[in-house]
Motif scaffolding. Structure first.
Motif, PDB file in Angstrom:
ATOM      1  N   LEU A  47       0.826  -1.205   0.000  1.00 51.34           N
ATOM      2  CA  LEU A  47       0.000   0.000   0.000  1.00 51.34           C
ATOM      3  C   LEU A  47       0.863   1.258   0.000  1.00 51.34           C
ATOM      4  O   LEU A  47       0.624   2.189  -0.768  1.00 51.34           O
ATOM      5  N   ALA A  79       2.654   1.815  -3.368  1.00 48.48           N
ATOM      6  CA  ALA A  79       1.719   2.341  -4.367  1.00 48.48           C
ATOM      7  C   ALA A  79       1.371   3.802  -4.092  1.00 48.48           C
ATOM      8  O   ALA A  79       1.408   4.639  -5.001  1.00 48.48           O
ATOM      9  N   ILE A  80       1.048   4.122  -2.865  1.00 47.51           N
ATOM     10  CA  ILE A  80       0.626   5.482  -2.511  1.00 47.51           C
ATOM     11  C   ILE A  80       1.750   6.487  -2.729  1.00 47.51           C
ATOM     12  O   ILE A  80       1.540   7.563  -3.283  1.00 47.51           O
ATOM     13  N   THR A  93       3.078   6.543  -6.888  1.00 51.91           N
ATOM     14  CA  THR A  93       2.169   6.752  -8.003  1.00 51.91           C
ATOM     15  C   THR A  93       1.910   8.248  -8.095  1.00 51.91           C
ATOM     16  O   THR A  93       1.441   8.862  -7.139  1.00 51.91           O
ATOM     17  N   PHE A 153      -3.206   9.156  -5.109  1.00 44.94           N
ATOM     18  CA  PHE A 153      -3.947   8.447  -4.076  1.00 44.94           C
ATOM     19  C   PHE A 153      -4.080   9.257  -2.776  1.00 44.94           C
ATOM     20  O   PHE A 153      -4.842   8.893  -1.898  1.00 44.94           O
ATOM     21  N   PRO A 179      -5.477   7.587   2.539  1.00 47.09           N
ATOM     22  CA  PRO A 179      -5.038   7.080   1.234  1.00 47.09           C
ATOM     23  C   PRO A 179      -5.059   5.550   1.165  1.00 47.09           C
ATOM     24  O   PRO A 179      -5.393   4.975   0.125  1.00 47.09           O
ATOM     25  N   GLU A 180      -4.738   4.889   2.275  1.00 42.44           N
ATOM     26  CA  GLU A 180      -4.745   3.423   2.302  1.00 42.44           C
ATOM     27  C   GLU A 180      -6.153   2.887   2.028  1.00 42.44           C
ATOM     28  O   GLU A 180      -6.338   1.967   1.226  1.00 42.44           O
ATOM     29  N   TYR A 189      -8.530   4.498   0.529  1.00 42.83           N
ATOM     30  CA  TYR A 189      -8.876   4.883  -0.841  1.00 42.83           C
ATOM     31  C   TYR A 189      -8.358   3.847  -1.838  1.00 42.83           C
ATOM     32  O   TYR A 189      -9.096   3.394  -2.712  1.00 42.83           O
ATOM     33  N   VAL A 190      -7.096   3.464  -1.704  1.00 39.37           N
ATOM     34  CA  VAL A 190      -6.505   2.475  -2.618  1.00 39.37           C
ATOM     35  C   VAL A 190      -7.277   1.160  -2.543  1.00 39.37           C
ATOM     36  O   VAL A 190      -7.589   0.556  -3.569  1.00 39.37           O
ATOM     37  N   LYS A 191      -7.602   0.730  -1.332  1.00 41.24           N
ATOM     38  CA  LYS A 191      -8.350  -0.522  -1.169  1.00 41.24           C
ATOM     39  C   LYS A 191      -9.732  -0.437  -1.816  1.00 41.24           C
ATOM     40  O   LYS A 191     -10.282  -1.440  -2.245  1.00 41.24           O
ATOM     41  N   LEU A 211      -8.829  -0.088  -6.186  1.00 41.76           N
ATOM     42  CA  LEU A 211      -8.027  -1.084  -6.911  1.00 41.76           C
ATOM     43  C   LEU A 211      -8.351  -2.493  -6.439  1.00 41.76           C
ATOM     44  O   LEU A 211      -8.485  -2.741  -5.239  1.00 41.76           O
ATOM     45  N   LEU A 213      -3.463  -3.827  -7.573  1.00 40.30           N
ATOM     46  CA  LEU A 213      -2.488  -3.283  -6.630  1.00 40.30           C
ATOM     47  C   LEU A 213      -1.167  -4.033  -6.753  1.00 40.30           C
ATOM     48  O   LEU A 213      -0.097  -3.426  -6.801  1.00 40.30           O
TER      49      LEU A 213
END
Length: 134
Positions: free
Chosen positions: A69, A72-73, A76, A81, A95-96, A98-100, A103, A108
Motif C-alpha cells: 500500500l 503504491a501510494i 504513483t 492516491f 489514502p490506504e 482509498y486504494v483498497k 483497486l 495493486l
C-alpha cells in the motif's frame, strides 16, 4: 560516453514511467488509461520497509500488505492516491482506504510490481549478463 558521464547525466531523482496495470481502466474510446509511477530511492525503500516491520520480543513481523500500500501510494504520481477531494468523495478517511476501495488486489499487486521493477528490483541476472555481452 563512459559510465561516470552516464551517471552524472542521469541522476535517479526523476525516473518515471507511464504503465497500464489492468484492462479495466479504459477511456470512453476504449484506449487504456495509464498510471504514472516513479522509482523509489534507496531511502524511500528503507523508510517503507521499516514502517512495515514490527519488532517484537521474540520475532520480527513484516507486513507485506502495508508495504505494498505504501509503495503504491508514495510512488504513483497519477492518479494521486493522497488527493483529499477523492478520499472525501469515496467516504474513506485515508489514502490506504482509498486504494483498497479503487483497486482490485491483482491491480495493486501489478502496480507495486511495476514500481519495484522501475526502481531496479526484479531484474533477472540473465538479462543483465546478456546486456553486458552486447
Amino acid at each position: 560516453m563512459n559510465l561516470q558521464e552516464f551517471l552524472n547525466a542521469n541522476p535517479i531523482d526523476d525516473v518515471t514511467e507511464d504503465v497500464v496495470i489492468s484492462p479495466r481502466f479504459k477511456d470512453e474510446n476504449g484506449s487504456p488509461l495509464k498510471f504514472t509511477i516513479k522509482a523509489m530511492t534507496e531511502e524511500e525503500f528503507e523508510d517503507i520497509r521499516k514502517r512495515s516491520t514490527q519488532v517484537g520480543k521474540k520475532k520480527v513481523e513484516f507486513d507485506s500488505r502495508k508495504f505494498n500500500l505504501h509503495v503504491a501510494i508514495n510512488n504513483t504520481i497519477n492518479p494521486d492516491f493522497k488527493n483529499a477531494d477523492s478520499i472525501k468523495k469515496l467516504g474513506v478517511s485515508s489514502p490506504e482506504e482509498y486504494v483498497k476501495r479503487v483497486l482490485l488486489a491483482g491491480e495493486l499487486a501489478t502496480l507495486v510490481q511495476k514500481i519495484t521493477e522501475l526502481s531496479g528490483f526484479d531484474v533477472e541476472m540473465s538479462e543483465l549478463v546478456e546486456e553486458a555481452k552486447n
